[in-house]
Structure formats: structure tokens, C-alpha cells
Enzyme design. Structure first.
Site, PDB file in Angstrom:
ATOM      1  N   ASN A  23       7.194  28.036  67.293  1.00 60.45           N
ATOM      2  CA  ASN A  23       8.377  28.584  66.631  1.00 60.45           C
ATOM      3  C   ASN A  23       8.425  30.110  66.665  1.00 60.45           C
ATOM      4  O   ASN A  23       9.450  30.712  66.347  1.00 60.45           O
ATOM      5  CB  ASN A  23       8.484  28.060  65.196  1.00 60.45           C
ATOM      6  CG  ASN A  23       8.853  26.589  65.182  1.00 60.45           C
ATOM      7  OD1 ASN A  23       9.281  26.047  66.203  1.00 60.45           O
ATOM      8  ND2 ASN A  23       8.690  25.936  64.044  1.00 60.45           N
ATOM      9  N   ARG A  92      17.291  22.227  69.841  1.00 56.06           N
ATOM     10  CA  ARG A  92      18.041  23.001  68.862  1.00 56.06           C
ATOM     11  C   ARG A  92      17.706  24.479  68.871  1.00 56.06           C
ATOM     12  O   ARG A  92      18.552  25.329  68.629  1.00 56.06           O
ATOM     13  CB  ARG A  92      17.739  22.467  67.459  1.00 56.06           C
ATOM     14  CG  ARG A  92      18.532  21.296  67.040  1.00 56.06           C
ATOM     15  CD  ARG A  92      18.438  21.194  65.543  1.00 56.06           C
ATOM     16  NE  ARG A  92      18.866  22.443  64.920  1.00 56.06           N
ATOM     17  CZ  ARG A  92      20.108  22.719  64.594  1.00 56.06           C
ATOM     18  NH1 ARG A  92      21.051  21.851  64.797  1.00 56.06           N
ATOM     19  NH2 ARG A  92      20.412  23.877  64.039  1.00 56.06           N
ATOM     20  N   ARG A 121      21.774  19.920  60.385  1.00 57.11           N
ATOM     21  CA  ARG A 121      21.279  21.288  60.620  1.00 57.11           C
ATOM     22  C   ARG A 121      22.429  22.174  61.095  1.00 57.11           C
ATOM     23  O   ARG A 121      22.550  22.489  62.276  1.00 57.11           O
ATOM     24  CB  ARG A 121      20.122  21.271  61.616  1.00 57.11           C
ATOM     25  CG  ARG A 121      18.943  20.489  61.072  1.00 57.11           C
ATOM     26  CD  ARG A 121      17.804  20.384  62.048  1.00 57.11           C
ATOM     27  NE  ARG A 121      17.055  21.621  62.216  1.00 57.11           N
ATOM     28  CZ  ARG A 121      16.057  21.768  63.090  1.00 57.11           C
ATOM     29  NH1 ARG A 121      15.719  20.761  63.872  1.00 57.11           N
ATOM     30  NH2 ARG A 121      15.403  22.892  63.179  1.00 57.11           N
ATOM     31  N   PRO A 122      23.268  22.618  60.139  1.00 60.52           N
ATOM     32  CA  PRO A 122      24.424  23.448  60.509  1.00 60.52           C
ATOM     33  C   PRO A 122      23.993  24.839  60.972  1.00 60.52           C
ATOM     34  O   PRO A 122      22.842  25.236  60.783  1.00 60.52           O
ATOM     35  CB  PRO A 122      25.209  23.535  59.205  1.00 60.52           C
ATOM     36  CG  PRO A 122      24.212  23.328  58.126  1.00 60.52           C
ATOM     37  CD  PRO A 122      23.134  22.446  58.688  1.00 60.52           C
ATOM     38  N   ASP A 124      26.226  27.534  60.211  1.00 58.76           N
ATOM     39  CA  ASP A 124      27.235  28.387  59.575  1.00 58.76           C
ATOM     40  C   ASP A 124      26.689  29.775  59.234  1.00 58.76           C
ATOM     41  O   ASP A 124      27.391  30.784  59.343  1.00 58.76           O
ATOM     42  CB  ASP A 124      27.783  27.703  58.314  1.00 58.76           C
ATOM     43  CG  ASP A 124      26.680  27.287  57.350  1.00 58.76           C
ATOM     44  OD1 ASP A 124      25.687  26.681  57.810  1.00 58.76           O
ATOM     45  OD2 ASP A 124      26.785  27.583  56.145  1.00 58.76           O
ATOM     46  N   ASP A 309       7.312  21.863  57.653  1.00 58.19           N
ATOM     47  CA  ASP A 309       6.714  21.344  58.890  1.00 58.19           C
ATOM     48  C   ASP A 309       5.326  20.742  58.670  1.00 58.19           C
ATOM     49  O   ASP A 309       4.706  20.254  59.617  1.00 58.19           O
ATOM     50  CB  ASP A 309       6.645  22.455  59.955  1.00 58.19           C
ATOM     51  CG  ASP A 309       8.029  22.867  60.427  1.00 58.19           C
ATOM     52  OD1 ASP A 309       8.983  22.103  60.194  1.00 58.19           O
ATOM     53  OD2 ASP A 309       8.165  23.964  61.010  1.00 58.19           O
TER      54      ASP A 309
END
Ligand code: EPU
Length: 434
Positions: A23, A92, A121-122, A124, A309
Site C-alpha cells: 500500500n 481499486r 468504496r466510494p 467522493d 487490514d
């Protein structure tokens, strides 16, 4: 397709090394696009998500080359601002191309990432951040189209219903480093992966203050140079090996385990009878107390809280801890796909809203189980290590997205784990699962 066969019951012992952080590395690949010069990333984990990201950059016109086992060279002198749907839909994290494209080219076309098994999982908050910096954003035929010819610094608030957003913060930072004027990002995510991103950007010539805090200040610069950067070790992978040691009652040293990145996790482990000590800045030792595991309680939160996670893998551990444990999700309230599979192994877990309540201490038994996502895969494998008999984990391609050589590293600690073709599964299991 491949499966894992795990024969449980072995105590794990020895030393293992956590690879570079997935990540952290994914946004760093994206960040390399902010300069027209070449960048080199070191300590990059060997994962399918990284290979997807490399392919995406290639499709966009960058030269991307793996020059060593963990080293990648990226030359993005000629890139287009469009990310290909076929690749983006598989991952993603490709949403973090948005910030660099907006920052460097003033334009981006990124297919809207789809849903995901761990929850809604938006994006915005990502979009709002771009708009605050003067970008016009439209969704056309499933593609987020951003026009940011007049990008400029502004104040941005990154918090949402579930706290700050990690990749959203990464995007805001990456757009702001090349936006004229000053940007302040309030309620910024402060995960170590964001700190690593800021370290690389500074190395490229960005002007960033407040690194590691919830308030980041950026003064836009005209251009950035290429750089060489070493990715931080994967804290989630390191903690997963700590959990593997604990669930088998073993004693393990994790190189790449950084206590300063694992505070909330270590607290929960200590309370349940697992000792975790720093051996050096970059290494931890893990040992379970003689009197066994005690029940645990954890609530997932953005960093420095307990990481979402690690919730599934910790659930597997709780199955071995005597008494009632509670794990509550505050980041992805429906991230409990591992629970029905753990039930198949004899676990006693009930779900109440966004909490799992685990009655631990009863034996787990091996079973054929199905992985649904990356962290659920790891949880099922950990449960298999502690179960009586054989556990067969299907759909391990989820695991390969985020754990570099997982079975090899576990084998090095004495685990009986093997990657096999699906055809090797006993046919009775195959029939049950088809
Ligand atoms: N959220 C919004 N709006 C947004 C963005 C996020 O409401 O615009 C919500 C999400 O739905 C979620 C929460 O905010 O409830 C946090 O999501 P965040 O944006 O922080 O997640 P992310 O950036 O998409 C990264 C990691 C995930 C990790 C989360 C939380 C990467 C590539 N992914 O995702 O990692 O679970 O942060 O720490 O960095 C994994 O490695 O298994 C994984 C899923």
C-alpha cells in the site's frame, strides 16, 4: 487455479522478512508520474497488484522495467492522461493515478473503480479534493473525467463518515505538489504509507510540511525531478507473521517489523498474552506467554488505530484465545467475509452489526474453505496453521495480490503449507465446493 494445503499443528519458529509495503508502493508508482524524469523504486514487493500497476503505467506510455528482484525503473517522460479500463477495473488502487495526472497534465480520465467485496468504496472525497483545487469533474460512461487546467492550491478537508481516506489523501497531496499556491489538507490520513509517499515527493523536490500529521501543508512547485526511493516494509505483512507465530504458540523474529508502525496492534497482542518486543528499529520478536492466549478486544480505526487490514487475521487468533473476544469494524463495517469460512472450521463466531463476537478456545478443525479477499485469505491460512488436520484454501489469487511468497516464508518458519494445483484437492472436497 491453485490452492493452499495446510497441515496444522506445527509451532512456527525462526526468522522471517516482511517485503516492501504494497500500500506504500502502489501510490509511489503513481507518484513517479509527477516528473518527466526517471525514478527508481527499491524494495518493491513481488505481487500481482504491483504487476497490474506496472502494466497500467506501460499502457499510459511510460517506460517501466523491473531491473532487479525488488527494483523498478519508471520513465514517464511521455504519458497520456487516460488509464485503461480493462486493467483499472482489476485493481481499486489505480484510483491513485488521479492526483498525479491532474497535477502534471491538468487532465485525467480514470474509469470509476467498481464495488469490492470488503464493502462500498466510494471516491467522493477524492473528487471533492480535486474540485477544491479548481478541477471540473464529470462522470461520463463510467469514467471520471477531470479537467484541471487552472489547478490552484486551496484548503481541503479529507474526513468522511469513516474517518480520513488513505488513497484520497494520497491523491490530494499528489495533485497539490504541482498546484500553484498553498494547499492545506485537514484531517489528512497519516498512515505510514502516506508518510512514505511524502518522503518520496520531498525527494523529488516537493514542498510539504506536517508530514505524519493530520494537517499537511503544501506549497506548489513548478516541476519535480525523478528520484530513487526505498519502499518501507509492509506493516500488515509483518503483523500477519506475528499472528502466525501467536496462533501456533511459536516464537518468531520478524525483520521489517517496525514497532513504531504497529502500536495499536502490539497493545492488543500484549493484552491477549502475546509479547512483542523491538529487537532493533526494523525487527520485532514475537512470543506467546506460557499460560496461553487471553480473549481480546479491538476496534479498527484509521492510523494510528488498529488497522482494518488486520481485523480478519486477528479474528483467526481470537478463535484460539479462551473466552469472548470482540472485533469491531469502523473502517469497512461489512468486512466479515472470513467469518462464514471460519465457522466451517469449527469456530464459534456471531456477527452483531459491525462487530464479530468470538467464543474462543474450542479446537479448530481443517476444512476446505474459500478466500474472498486478500486479508480473509491470510486469516484462513492462519486458522489452518492452528487447526487439526488439513485445510484447503481456494481462490488464493486474492492472497497473491498482497503477500509476497507467503507460503515460502511460512515454510521457512516450519509450517506445512503447500501451493498445489486445484486438481490435487480431494475429490470429495471438490464436489462440496463446486
Ligand atoms: N471512503 C469514502 N469516500 C471516499 C474514500 C473513502 O467514504 O472518497 C470511505 C471508505 O468507504 C472506507 C473509509 O472511507 O469506509 C476508508 O477508506 P480509504 O479511502 O482510507 O481506503 P483506501 O484508500 O481505498 C487503503 C488501502 C486498503 C485499506 C484502507 C484502510 C491501499 C491501496 N489500500 O484503501 O488496503 O484497507 O486504506 O486502511 O492503500 C488491503 O491492503 O487489503 C486494503 C484493502
Amino acid at each position: 487455479m491453485e490452492v493452499f494445503r495446510i497441515r496444522g499443528g506445527r509451532k512456527l519458529e525462526g526468522a522471517v522478512t516482511a517485503s516492501g509495503s504494497k500500500n506504500a508502493a502502489l501510490p509511489l508508482f503513481a507518484a513517479s508520474l509527477l516528473s518527466s524524469e526517471e525514478s527508481i523504486l527499491e524494495n518493491v514487493p513481488d505481487l500481482s497488484d504491483i504487476r497490474f500497476m506496472a502494466e497500467i503505467l506501460l499502457e499510459m506510455g511510460a517506460e517501466v522495467e523491473k531491473t532487479g528482484p525488488t527494483t523498478w525503473k519508471i520513465n514517464p517522460s511521455q504519458i497520456v492522461p487516460c488509464a485503461p479500463y480493462e486493467l483499472v477495473r482489476k485493481m481499486r488502487a489505480s484510483v491513485c493515478l488521479l492526483g498525479p495526472l491532474v497535477g502534471r497534465l491538468g487532465k485525467a480520465e480514470i474509469p470509476m473503480p467498481g464495488g469490492c467485496v470488503i464493502g462500498n468504496r466510494p471516491i467522493d472525497l477524492h473528487i471533492r479534493a480535486m474540485q477544491r483545487m479548481g478541477a471540473e469533474v464529470e462522470l461520463k460512461a463510467g469514467v471520471v473525467q477531470v479537467n484541471a487546467e487552472n489547478l490552484r492550491g486551496n484548503s481541503i478537508f479529507m474526513g468522511g463518515r469513516h474517518g480520513s481516506t488513505v488513497t484520497g489523501t494520497a491523491n490530494a497531496i499528489m495533485a497539490a505538489v504541482l498546484a500553484p499556491g498553498k494547499t492545506t489538507i485537514d484531517s489528512a490520513a497519516c498512515e505510514p504509507e502516506i508518510t512514505d509517499l511524502c518522503a518520496m515527493l520531498r525527494n523529488m523536490g516537493a514542498n510539504i510540511e506536517g508530514i505524519g500529521s493530520h494537517m499537511i501543508e503544501i506549497e506548489g512547485v513548478e516541476s519535480l525531478r525523478g528520484c530513487r526511493h526505498r519502499v518501507i516494509p509492509d506493516r500488515i505483512e509483518a503483523a500477519t507473521y506475528a499472528l502466525a507465530a501467536a496462533i501456533t504458540g511459536g516464537e518468531v523474529c520478524v525483520r521489517g517489523g517496525r514497532l513504531d508502525h504497529l502500536g495499536a496492534f502490539v497493545n492488543v497482542m500484549n493484552a491477549c498474552g502475546v509479547r512483542i518486543d523491538a529487537q532493533s528499529e526494523n525487527e520485532i520478536s514475537v512470543k506467546t506467554n506460557e499460560d496461553g492466549l487471553r480473549s481480546l478486544e479491538a476496534i479498527t480505526l484509521p492510523y494510528p488505530g488498529f488497522p482494518t487490514d488486520l481485523q480478519a487475521q486477528t479474528c483467526a487468533l481470537a478463535c484460539k484465545a479462551k473466552g469472548l473476544s470482540i472485533l469491531t469494524e469502523r473502517v469497512y463495517p461489512s468486512r466479515f467475509m472470513h467469518v462464514p469460512e471460519l465457522l466451517r472450521m469449527g469456530a464459534e463466531i456471531s456477527l452483531e452489526g459491525a462487530s464479530s463476537i468470538i467464543r474462543g478456545g474450542t479446537p479448530l478443525t481443517g476444512a476446505p474453505v474459500m478466500a474472498s479477499d486478500l486479508r480473509a485469505s491470510a486469516a484462513l491460512i492462519l486458522a489452518g496453521l492452528a487447526a487439526e488436520g488439513e485445510t484447503w484454501v481456494q481462490r488464493i489469487y486474492h492472497l497473491d495480490r498482497g503477500y509476497d511468497a507467503f507460503e515460502k516464508k511460512l515454510q521457512g518458519l516450519g509450517a506445512e503449507v503447500e501451493r498445489l494445483p486445484e486438481s490435487e484437492m480431494p475429490s470429495a472436497f471438490g464436489a462440496q465446493l463446486s
